[in-house]
Design an enzyme around this catalytic site. Structure first.
Site, PDB file in Angstrom:
ATOM      1  N   ARG A 109       0.804  -1.214   0.000  1.00 62.05           N
ATOM      2  CA  ARG A 109       0.000   0.000   0.000  1.00 62.05           C
ATOM      3  C   ARG A 109       0.843   1.272   0.000  1.00 62.05           C
ATOM      4  O   ARG A 109       0.523   2.245  -0.694  1.00 62.05           O
ATOM      5  CB  ARG A 109      -0.958  -0.001   1.203  1.00 62.05           C
ATOM      6  CG  ARG A 109      -1.898   1.206   1.285  1.00 62.05           C
ATOM      7  CD  ARG A 109      -2.514   1.612  -0.037  1.00 62.05           C
ATOM      8  NE  ARG A 109      -3.116   0.505  -0.762  1.00 62.05           N
ATOM      9  CZ  ARG A 109      -3.394   0.540  -2.057  1.00 62.05           C
ATOM     10  NH1 ARG A 109      -3.091   1.614  -2.775  1.00 62.05           N
ATOM     11  NH2 ARG A 109      -3.939  -0.505  -2.649  1.00 62.05           N
ATOM     12  N   LYS A 144       1.368  25.286  -5.224  1.00 65.12           N
ATOM     13  CA  LYS A 144       0.151  24.663  -4.714  1.00 65.12           C
ATOM     14  C   LYS A 144       0.344  23.152  -4.640  1.00 65.12           C
ATOM     15  O   LYS A 144      -0.280  22.366  -5.354  1.00 65.12           O
ATOM     16  CB  LYS A 144      -1.043  25.032  -5.582  1.00 65.12           C
ATOM     17  CG  LYS A 144      -1.345  26.535  -5.560  1.00 65.12           C
ATOM     18  CD  LYS A 144      -2.487  26.909  -6.491  1.00 65.12           C
ATOM     19  CE  LYS A 144      -2.728  28.411  -6.472  1.00 65.12           C
ATOM     20  NZ  LYS A 144      -3.804  28.815  -7.414  1.00 65.12           N
ATOM     21  N   LYS A 176       3.296  40.385  -6.186  1.00 67.23           N
ATOM     22  CA  LYS A 176       1.866  40.251  -6.454  1.00 67.23           C
ATOM     23  C   LYS A 176       1.134  41.484  -5.937  1.00 67.23           C
ATOM     24  O   LYS A 176       1.752  42.407  -5.386  1.00 67.23           O
ATOM     25  CB  LYS A 176       1.330  38.963  -5.817  1.00 67.23           C
ATOM     26  CG  LYS A 176       2.104  37.713  -6.271  1.00 67.23           C
ATOM     27  CD  LYS A 176       1.469  36.439  -5.803  1.00 67.23           C
ATOM     28  CE  LYS A 176       0.277  36.076  -6.651  1.00 67.23           C
ATOM     29  NZ  LYS A 176      -0.259  34.737  -6.340  1.00 67.23           N
ATOM     30  N   GLU A 205       3.511  40.251 -11.163  1.00 64.38           N
ATOM     31  CA  GLU A 205       2.165  39.898 -11.620  1.00 64.38           C
ATOM     32  C   GLU A 205       1.465  41.132 -12.174  1.00 64.38           C
ATOM     33  O   GLU A 205       1.485  42.196 -11.552  1.00 64.38           O
ATOM     34  CB  GLU A 205       1.371  39.333 -10.445  1.00 64.38           C
ATOM     35  CG  GLU A 205      -0.065  38.945 -10.796  1.00 64.38           C
ATOM     36  CD  GLU A 205      -0.839  38.521  -9.564  1.00 64.38           C
ATOM     37  OE1 GLU A 205      -1.096  37.324  -9.421  1.00 64.38           O
ATOM     38  OE2 GLU A 205      -1.177  39.406  -8.742  1.00 64.38           O
ATOM     39  N   ASP A 226      -2.000  37.591 -15.306  1.00 61.98           N
ATOM     40  CA  ASP A 226      -2.987  36.846 -14.532  1.00 61.98           C
ATOM     41  C   ASP A 226      -4.400  37.087 -15.046  1.00 61.98           C
ATOM     42  O   ASP A 226      -4.830  38.233 -15.194  1.00 61.98           O
ATOM     43  CB  ASP A 226      -2.891  37.268 -13.064  1.00 61.98           C
ATOM     44  CG  ASP A 226      -3.755  36.407 -12.151  1.00 61.98           C
ATOM     45  OD1 ASP A 226      -3.979  35.222 -12.471  1.00 61.98           O
ATOM     46  OD2 ASP A 226      -4.234  36.925 -11.123  1.00 61.98           O
TER      47      ASP A 226
END
Length: 294
Positions: A109, A144, A176, A205, A226
């Site tokens: 597993r 992320k 940002k 950004e 963005d």
């Protein structure tokens, strides 16, 4: 032999944690230890139940070694038939294991959990890389990632044909909107970073052509566009490249935000260098792998 690009130390930490989680403080599989003699020998195949792109194969040996140390036994022998980055078909045998049945089942597993996760990321990344083929644009990952798994998940992105953007907050500066507000503008933010960290890459950004030109005027040569439409992005790319070309310079341009595989090629054809996709690491479904005794 392990791929030199494989993050072996990060994988070892993960395997140690995962085995402790699965086998408990005593390193015990109560079912296998009760029903199977430790000296019983078996052959197991790690197989693909669905198509994909393999990542995480070196984990098999780490898990087998970890289980063997817990049982004071010799780890099963391992024959790897498919290496990371290769495409998988249904039924493909990735590796053969031969040794203690009990050890093989104790390892099952943990090795499948890790490999299925990494193979899922590599497979998802490959779909983006294929969609961008011929555009001159590369797919990037983001921060992320699953806490504790960043090095491995970013390795899986590379195995799938993508590129890592930055490993963390420490190796690339990204200005940002909140940084602009806190610093009092794009120029003050850019200048402060360049003075404090003269060698670090700085990306800014932007959400409009005007903001892109403002960032370039401040000194930025790496822009992240963005949530722009295709038309706005194309116009921004043209304006930005004309601005730097007039000064004998160049600029790298990335697009991000709300992108899908269906529109990847269209965005890639705008002249950008990169598409960054958080979903490569935060939303990739696993690829179903299994371990079958034969």
């Amino acid at each position: 032999m392990t791929d030199p690009d494989f993050p072996i130390e990060a994988a070892q930490r993960l395997v140690t944690t995962a085995l402790a989680e699965d086998l408990g403080p005593d390193g015990l599989d109560v079912t296998s230890s009760a029903t199977i003699p430790l000296d019983q020998v078996t052959t197991g195949h790690v197989v693909a139940r669905e198509p994909g792109v393999l990542a995480g194969g070196p984990v098999i040996a780490l898990v087998l070694d970890g289980v063997a140390s817990l049982t004071s036994g010799t780890p099963p022998s391992l024959e790897v038939r498919i290496t990371d980055g290769a495409r998988l078909g249904v039924g493909d045998v990735i590796a053969l294991l031969r040794g203690s049945t009990q050890q093989v089942l104790m390892a099952e597993r943990t090795l499948l959990n890790v490999m299925s996760r990494l193979t899922g990321i590599a497979s998802h990344t490959r779909r983006w890389a294929d969609a961008l083929a011929g555009t001159g644009c590369t797919v990037l990952d983001t921060r992320k990632t699953t806490p504790g798994l960043r090095e491995l998940e970013k390795y899986a992105v590379r195995a799938g044909g993508g590129t890592n953007k930055r490993m963390g907050l420490y190796d690339v500066a990204m200005v940002k909107d909140n940084h602009v507000v806190a610093a009092g503008g794009v120029a003050p933010a850019y200048t402060a970073i360049r003075e404090r960290y003269p060698d670090v890459t700085i990306e800014v950004e932007v959400e409009s052509t005007e903001q892109a030109l403002e960032a370039l005027a401040a000194g930025a040569r790496f822009l992240m566009c963005d949530n722009m439409s295709v038309d706005l992005l194309r116009a921004t790319v043209v304006a930005a490249r004309e601005w730097v070309a007039g000064r004998g310079e160049s600029v790298e341009i990335e697009a991000t935000g709300g992108l899908t595989l269906d529109d990847a090629a269209e965005y890639g054809a705008t002249g950008i260098d990169y598409l960054s996709v958080g979903g490569l690491t935060h939303s990739s479904p696993i690829v179903d792998l299994a371990l079958d005794l034969v």
